[in-house]
Scaffold this motif. Sequence first.
Motif, PDB file in Angstrom:
ATOM      1  N   LYS A  16       0.825  -1.160   0.098  1.00  0.00           N
ATOM      2  CA  LYS A  16       0.001   0.084  -0.004  1.00  0.00           C
ATOM      3  C   LYS A  16       0.826   1.331  -0.028  1.00  0.00           C
ATOM      4  O   LYS A  16       0.462   2.207  -0.649  1.00  0.00           O
ATOM      5  CB  LYS A  16      -0.851   0.001   1.197  1.00  0.00           C
ATOM      6  CG  LYS A  16      -2.319  -1.183   1.162  1.00  0.00           C
ATOM      7  CD  LYS A  16      -2.973  -0.980   2.224  1.00  0.00           C
ATOM      8  CE  LYS A  16      -2.073  -1.201   3.729  1.00  0.00           C
ATOM      9  NZ  LYS A  16      -1.722  -2.413   4.020  1.00  0.00           N
ATOM     10  N   LEU A 105      -5.160  -3.824  -3.450  1.00  0.00           N
ATOM     11  CA  LEU A 105      -4.019  -4.461  -3.745  1.00  0.00           C
ATOM     12  C   LEU A 105      -4.215  -6.083  -3.432  1.00  0.00           C
ATOM     13  O   LEU A 105      -4.130  -6.224  -2.226  1.00  0.00           O
ATOM     14  CB  LEU A 105      -2.761  -3.968  -3.096  1.00  0.00           C
ATOM     15  CG  LEU A 105      -2.479  -2.338  -3.476  1.00  0.00           C
ATOM     16  CD1 LEU A 105      -1.243  -1.913  -2.846  1.00  0.00           C
ATOM     17  CD2 LEU A 105      -2.384  -2.252  -5.006  1.00  0.00           C
ATOM     18  N   VAL A 150      -0.831  -7.884  -7.135  1.00  0.00           N
ATOM     19  CA  VAL A 150       0.466  -7.127  -6.550  1.00  0.00           C
ATOM     20  C   VAL A 150       1.599  -8.250  -6.975  1.00  0.00           C
ATOM     21  O   VAL A 150       2.896  -8.128  -6.389  1.00  0.00           O
ATOM     22  CB  VAL A 150       0.513  -6.944  -5.105  1.00  0.00           C
ATOM     23  CG1 VAL A 150      -0.424  -5.935  -4.681  1.00  0.00           C
ATOM     24  CG2 VAL A 150       0.238  -8.140  -4.085  1.00  0.00           C
ATOM     25  N   VAL A 157       2.396  -2.649 -11.156  1.00  0.00           N
ATOM     26  CA  VAL A 157       1.373  -2.603 -10.396  1.00  0.00           C
ATOM     27  C   VAL A 157       0.684  -1.242 -10.536  1.00  0.00           C
ATOM     28  O   VAL A 157      -0.479  -1.255 -10.709  1.00  0.00           O
ATOM     29  CB  VAL A 157       1.466  -2.995  -8.854  1.00  0.00           C
ATOM     30  CG1 VAL A 157       0.230  -2.679  -8.059  1.00  0.00           C
ATOM     31  CG2 VAL A 157       2.048  -4.529  -8.822  1.00  0.00           C
TER      32      VAL A 157
END
Length: 174
Positions: A16, A105, A150, A157
């Motif tokens: 993140k 994610l 991810v 990404v």
Amino acid sequence: MRAAAIIIMGISGAGKSTIGALLAERLGWPFADADGFHPPANVAKMAAGTPLTDADRWPWLDAIAAHIGAARGTGQPVVVACSALRRAYRERLRAGHGDLIFLHLAGAPEVIAARQAARQGHFMPPSLMASQFATLEDTGDEPDAVAVSVADTPQSVVDAAMVALGPFTLRAGP
């Protein structure tokens, strides 16, 4: 919808902070990491390997929502990294903010475990990964949420995130 904020969500170790910072840079938006909004008691609890309760999380989520509201008040969109694992947490962030987008994610446990093992100095121990996966609620039926894998490099990404976010109108900063 014109996005006022993108919430980069997922379990600890999903990337993140890394992806959020790169995405914010790509968009020219400021970035905030929700880890910085935790009170010391929450950090100590997690560092000790104890999962947070909802009572621990509500004030933290309210502080993040206030940050988003302050950014909205200046007309500046923002990217925020925040786990937002349960739908109730996402609803708490959405309250009064109909212009948020959640970017989940997503990764298999073995991918996340490898990422957690490689990072240094984070307060969240890998021992809490199972509780995070158990808490995570699917975003599939939420119209303001998209997911990206991810399993690739951070730049790939972010590229995938930009494609996934394509249906939303991303406005540039002021």
